[in-house]
Structure formats: C-alpha cells, structure tokens
Design an enzyme around this catalytic site. Structure first.
Site, PDB file in Angstrom:
ATOM      1  N   GLU A 245     -54.205 -10.187  -5.698  1.00 57.10           N
ATOM      2  CA  GLU A 245     -53.536 -11.490  -5.716  1.00 57.10           C
ATOM      3  C   GLU A 245     -54.587 -12.588  -5.696  1.00 57.10           C
ATOM      4  O   GLU A 245     -55.569 -12.456  -4.959  1.00 57.10           O
ATOM      5  CB  GLU A 245     -52.599 -11.609  -4.517  1.00 57.10           C
ATOM      6  CG  GLU A 245     -51.471 -10.585  -4.587  1.00 57.10           C
ATOM      7  CD  GLU A 245     -50.440 -10.728  -3.457  1.00 57.10           C
ATOM      8  OE1 GLU A 245     -50.509 -11.683  -2.675  1.00 57.10           O
ATOM      9  OE2 GLU A 245     -49.559  -9.868  -3.375  1.00 57.10           O
ATOM     10  N   HIS A 265     -45.683 -13.737  -4.480  1.00 56.91           N
ATOM     11  CA  HIS A 265     -45.727 -13.447  -3.038  1.00 56.91           C
ATOM     12  C   HIS A 265     -44.954 -14.508  -2.242  1.00 56.91           C
ATOM     13  O   HIS A 265     -45.521 -15.218  -1.409  1.00 56.91           O
ATOM     14  CB  HIS A 265     -47.183 -13.349  -2.553  1.00 56.91           C
ATOM     15  CG  HIS A 265     -47.316 -12.548  -1.276  1.00 56.91           C
ATOM     16  ND1 HIS A 265     -48.390 -11.751  -0.996  1.00 56.91           N
ATOM     17  CD2 HIS A 265     -46.511 -12.428  -0.199  1.00 56.91           C
ATOM     18  CE1 HIS A 265     -48.242 -11.183   0.196  1.00 56.91           C
ATOM     19  NE2 HIS A 265     -47.098 -11.586   0.691  1.00 56.91           N
TER      20      HIS A 265
HETATM   21  P1  NAD Z   1     -41.849  -2.532  10.038  1.00 59.66           P
HETATM   22  O1  NAD Z   1     -43.079  -2.041  10.706  1.00 59.66           O
HETATM   23  O2  NAD Z   1     -40.756  -3.082  10.892  1.00 59.66           O
HETATM   24  O3  NAD Z   1     -41.224  -1.374   9.131  1.00 59.66           O
HETATM   25  C1  NAD Z   1     -41.978  -0.555   8.317  1.00 59.66           C
HETATM   26  C2  NAD Z   1     -41.270   0.791   8.242  1.00 59.66           C
HETATM   27  O4  NAD Z   1     -41.989   1.612   7.320  1.00 59.66           O
HETATM   28  C3  NAD Z   1     -41.239   1.546   9.577  1.00 59.66           C
HETATM   29  O5  NAD Z   1     -39.900   1.923   9.898  1.00 59.66           O
HETATM   30  C4  NAD Z   1     -42.114   2.771   9.330  1.00 59.66           C
HETATM   31  O6  NAD Z   1     -41.634   3.913  10.020  1.00 59.66           O
HETATM   32  C5  NAD Z   1     -41.996   2.930   7.834  1.00 59.66           C
HETATM   33  N1  NAD Z   1     -43.099   3.672   7.226  1.00 59.66           N
HETATM   34  C6  NAD Z   1     -44.411   3.645   7.552  1.00 59.66           C
HETATM   35  N2  NAD Z   1     -45.110   4.470   6.748  1.00 59.66           N
HETATM   36  C7  NAD Z   1     -44.202   5.021   5.896  1.00 59.66           C
HETATM   37  C8  NAD Z   1     -44.305   5.959   4.822  1.00 59.66           C
HETATM   38  N3  NAD Z   1     -45.483   6.502   4.490  1.00 59.66           N
HETATM   39  N4  NAD Z   1     -43.177   6.306   4.159  1.00 59.66           N
HETATM   40  C9  NAD Z   1     -41.972   5.748   4.493  1.00 59.66           C
HETATM   41  N5  NAD Z   1     -41.806   4.886   5.525  1.00 59.66           N
HETATM   42  C10 NAD Z   1     -42.917   4.520   6.200  1.00 59.66           C
HETATM   43  O7  NAD Z   1     -42.338  -3.615   8.966  1.00 59.66           O
HETATM   44  P2  NAD Z   1     -41.484  -4.796   8.310  1.00 59.66           P
HETATM   45  O8  NAD Z   1     -41.610  -6.003   9.159  1.00 59.66           O
HETATM   46  O9  NAD Z   1     -40.135  -4.287   7.978  1.00 59.66           O
HETATM   47  O10 NAD Z   1     -42.370  -5.065   6.986  1.00 59.66           O
HETATM   48  C11 NAD Z   1     -42.339  -4.156   5.900  1.00 59.66           C
HETATM   49  C12 NAD Z   1     -43.361  -4.564   4.848  1.00 59.66           C
HETATM   50  O11 NAD Z   1     -43.037  -5.848   4.303  1.00 59.66           O
HETATM   51  C13 NAD Z   1     -44.810  -4.697   5.331  1.00 59.66           C
HETATM   52  O12 NAD Z   1     -45.646  -4.163   4.332  1.00 59.66           O
HETATM   53  C14 NAD Z   1     -45.037  -6.208   5.407  1.00 59.66           C
HETATM   54  O13 NAD Z   1     -46.392  -6.553   5.281  1.00 59.66           O
HETATM   55  C15 NAD Z   1     -44.231  -6.644   4.206  1.00 59.66           C
HETATM   56  N6  NAD Z   1     -43.825  -8.062   4.199  1.00 59.66           N
HETATM   57  C16 NAD Z   1     -43.915  -8.721   3.011  1.00 59.66           C
HETATM   58  C17 NAD Z   1     -43.504 -10.044   2.947  1.00 59.66           C
HETATM   59  C18 NAD Z   1     -43.624 -10.817   1.655  1.00 59.66           C
HETATM   60  O14 NAD Z   1     -43.942 -11.986   1.698  1.00 59.66           O
HETATM   61  N7  NAD Z   1     -43.363 -10.224   0.511  1.00 59.66           N
HETATM   62  C19 NAD Z   1     -42.977 -10.687   4.080  1.00 59.66           C
HETATM   63  C20 NAD Z   1     -42.890  -9.959   5.265  1.00 59.66           C
HETATM   64  C21 NAD Z   1     -43.313  -8.640   5.309  1.00 59.66           C
HETATM   65  C1  MLT Z   2     -46.362 -10.921   5.560  1.00 53.86           C
HETATM   66  O1  MLT Z   2     -46.915  -9.814   5.639  1.00 53.86           O
HETATM   67  O2  MLT Z   2     -45.926 -11.516   6.560  1.00 53.86           O
HETATM   68  C2  MLT Z   2     -46.160 -11.529   4.219  1.00 53.86           C
HETATM   69  O3  MLT Z   2     -46.984 -10.988   3.282  1.00 53.86           O
HETATM   70  C3  MLT Z   2     -46.031 -12.993   4.199  1.00 53.86           C
HETATM   71  C4  MLT Z   2     -47.240 -13.825   4.018  1.00 53.86           C
HETATM   72  O4  MLT Z   2     -48.082 -13.909   4.887  1.00 53.86           O
HETATM   73  O5  MLT Z   2     -47.356 -14.468   2.979  1.00 53.86           O
END
Ligand code: NAD
Ligand code: MLT
Length: 335
Positions: A245, A265
């Site tokens: 990114e 993102h």
């Molecule tokens: P979380 O820790 O609550 O949930 C993650 C889940 O994935 C857990 O239940 C865990 O058991 C499971 N997991 C771990 N390894 C695994 C595998 N190999 N196979 C299957 N399941 C597996 O996390 P969350 O808060 O729900 O966040 C999930 C993802 O979203 C993270 O990667 C986070 O960085 C991303 N995220 C992205 C954005 C964005 O801006 N696009 C925003 C927030 C979070």
């Molecule tokens: C996150 O992991 O919280 C997301 O990627 C959001 C961000 O920081 O942009």
C-alpha cells in the site's frame, strides 16, 4: 492531542521517511501511528527513550512487536474502536459488488442511462463464508443473518458452541470455499495466513462466487485473484487492503475491469472509528507515561510495570505450560 498534552509535549509529524523517523525517534518517549507507518527493528532500536508504541487501529502487523518486546517497549492497539466500521465496510463491499454500484454510478455521472447493463444478484438466502470469527467477523455474522443469509465460518481457534451462538456452521476452509456464494476474510496477517487464499484455494470456489478482503493485504495472492476473475473461474471480488500500500500503478488488480471493487484501505475510515481509536490509544499512552498499566497491550499483560519484574518468571512458566498443553490436548478450546 488534548489527552496526551496532559502528560507530554506532543509533536505531529506525518509523511516522514523511514530514515527521517530513525533520526528523530531518539528524542521521544512514545510513538503513535496508524497503518501507514512501518515501525521496523531499526526504528525501535534507535528509540532509546521509547516506552510505548500506540497503534491507532487493530492490526499490529506494521510494528516489529518482537523487537519492541526485546527492548521492553509496550505495544498497544485499539482492539475494538473500529470493529463496527470494518464490518460495515465489508457489508458495503458485498452489496456494491452484487449490484454494480460503482460502475452504475460512474455510468450515470458520465451522462448515460444503462438500466440493462447492471442486473445484479441478491444476497438473500445466499451462503456467506466468514474466515475468522473474531470481533469483526462476529458483528458481520449478525448483520448478514438479519439479511437472510446462511452462514458458514472457518476459524480454528473458536468453539463450535460460539459459532452456533452466532448462527454459523463451523467448517474447514475447503468446504467453506466450495459451498459459499460470498467469502469474507476477517483474520490477522501472520506467517500462517500469508497467501492463505492462493490459486489452489481459489480454484475450489463456485464460478458464481465472490470474495471480499477487508482484513489485510497479502492474505489473498493478488496475481492469482486477478487471474481467477479474468478467466471467469470466480465471479468477482471486493478488496480494501493490499499486499503493498498504496496499491502499485501496475497491480494486476487494476486491470480486472468491472468485476472487482477496489477501495483504498477505508475499512476504519468513519468519523466514529477515528475518534474511538484515537482516544483509546492516547489514553493508554498517557497511562503508561504515568507508570500505569495499558489496557490493550499486545506484548505485555495489563499489570502495573512495577509488578512485571516480580511476575516475569511466572509469566514465562505459564507460557511454557500453555505451549505444552496446546500440543498435548487435541481439538478446539471450549469456553
Ligand atoms: P480478531 O482478533 O477479533 O479476530 C480475528 C479472528 O481470526 C480470531 O477469531 C482468530 O481466531 C481468527 N484466526 C486467526 N488465525 C486464523 C487462521 N489462520 N485461520 C482462520 N482464522 C484465524 O480481529 P478483528 O478485530 O476481527 O480484525 C480482523 C482483521 O481485520 C485484522 O486483520 C485487522 O487488522 C483487520 N482490520 C482491517 C480494517 C480495515 O481498515 N480494512 C479495520 C479493522 C481491522
Ligand atoms: C486496522 O487494522 O485497524 C485497520 O487497518 C485500520 C487502519 O488503521 O487504517
């Protein structure tokens, strides 16, 4: 800034190169970042005063956490501040892709009126496969259930009971890929999940199925994904996060055409989430600078720094016992 100013002088420095950050970091007790800054071993090693790194968001894959731990630096995140924003973005991506919203919007704005070109599909009664049933996956499950979708989930770390409470049938990844009409990823990026969704895994999907990644770039092999859509092996994708990114100008994803929806993102980019994560992390930095524990440290338990020295041998013992038990005991953890 108001919260941090209670205990520290706050400097706002954005757009720094890695070399510039290495140069200025020796003066700072705390570093606060979003996802755009890579906090490497070099930056951490140069941070001789650093006590805490605050990641205003969930994923800490842009911080070298083991290097911080070795240097005794606490790494904190905001585990829940943007959960709703990310889950809602995944739903928005699923619906946009199903109803060709981005293309239809561009068409009308360019002066056209093409009603026949944009026949979509409904999500009602379709099967949604959720990979990762954590905070975001769980919130999304409730919303998708309310839209009449059938739910499958793959998550090796949660119990069958928990999945059932959320209305999901817990299955292996292969079955989820074969049976789902929509697949949405909500797992962290780790060595185990890098290219988890590769050409072979994509080949299990139905030709009418679509995949959404609002988790982390690199979990899907982007070259394989572009190829799978172009060849008609799968129907489409909606992607918010990328292996590199900003997304490179010559990324194969940019040339897929109308069967892919790309956002830069934006999962956490709501007014509410930005305030939530900022407050969450600023409060933790303030507390650690005052000698108090951090409530969401990812590398140190939430206990007073003074007590950590005394507890260290027990923490190591507990970790070793945990590693042993996880190898001896089969199956999932029930809770
Ligand atoms: P979380 O820790 O609550 O949930 C993650 C889940 O994935 C857990 O239940 C865990 O058991 C499971 N997991 C771990 N390894 C695994 C595998 N190999 N196979 C299957 N399941 C597996 O996390 P969350 O808060 O729900 O966040 C999930 C993802 O979203 C993270 O990667 C986070 O960085 C991303 N995220 C992205 C954005 C964005 O801006 N696009 C925003 C927030 C979070
Ligand atoms: C996150 O992991 O919280 C997301 O990627 C959001 C961000 O920081 O942009």
């Amino acid at each position: 800034i108001d919260i941090l100013s209670q205990v520290a002088q706050v400097d706002v420095n954005t757009g720094l190169s890695a070399a510039e950050l290495v140069k200025i970091i020796p003066d700072y007790d705390a570093l606060m970042i979003r996802s755009g800054t890579q906090v490497t071993k070099e930056i951490i090693e140069a941070g001789n005063l650093l006590k805490i790194i605050g990641r205003a968001g969930v994923g800490v894959d842009n911080v070298d956490v083991p290097a911080a731990t070795r240097k005794g630096i606490v790494v904190v995140n905001s585990p829940e501040g943007n959960t709703i924003a990310a889950a809602e973005h995944a739903i928005a991506m699923m619906l946009s892709m199903s109803r060709h919203i981005p293309e239809a919007n561009a068409s009308v704005k360019s002066g056209k009126w093409e009603r026949n070109r944009f026949i979509g599909v409904e999500v009602y009664k379709k099967t949604l496969g959720i990979v990762g049933l954590g905070k975001i996956g769980s919130h999304l499950a409730a919303a998708a259930k309310a839209m009449g979708m059938k739910l499958l989930a793959y998550d090796p770390f949660i119990s069958t009971e928990r999945a059932e409470q959320l209305g999901c049938r817990l299955v292996e990844l292969e079955l989820l890929m074969r049976e789902s009409d929509y697949i949405t990823l909500h797992i962290p990026k780790t060595p185990e999940t890098l290219h988890l969704i590769n050409a072979e895994v994509l080949s299990k999907m139905k030709p009418t199925a679509r995949i959404i990644n609002c988790a982390r770039g690199g979990i899907i092999d982007e070259v394989a994904l572009a190829e799978a859509i172009k060849s008609g092996q799968i129907a489409g994708a909606a992607i918010d996060v990328y292996e590199h990114e900003p997304l490179e100008a010559d990324s194969p994803l940019r040339s897929v055409g109308q069967n892919i929806v790309l956002t830069p993102h934006l999962g956490a980019s709501t007014a509410e989430a930005q305030v939530n994560v900022a407050i969450d992390v600023a409060e933790q930095i303030r507390d650690v600078l005052l000698g108090l524990p951090a409530r969401s440290a990812v590398n140190i338990p939430g206990i007073y720094p003074d007590s950590i020295e005394k507890l260290k041998p027990y923490l190591q013992l507990a970790e070793t016992l945990g590693n042993l038990v996880s190898q001896l005991a089969g199956g999932r953890v029930d809770y």
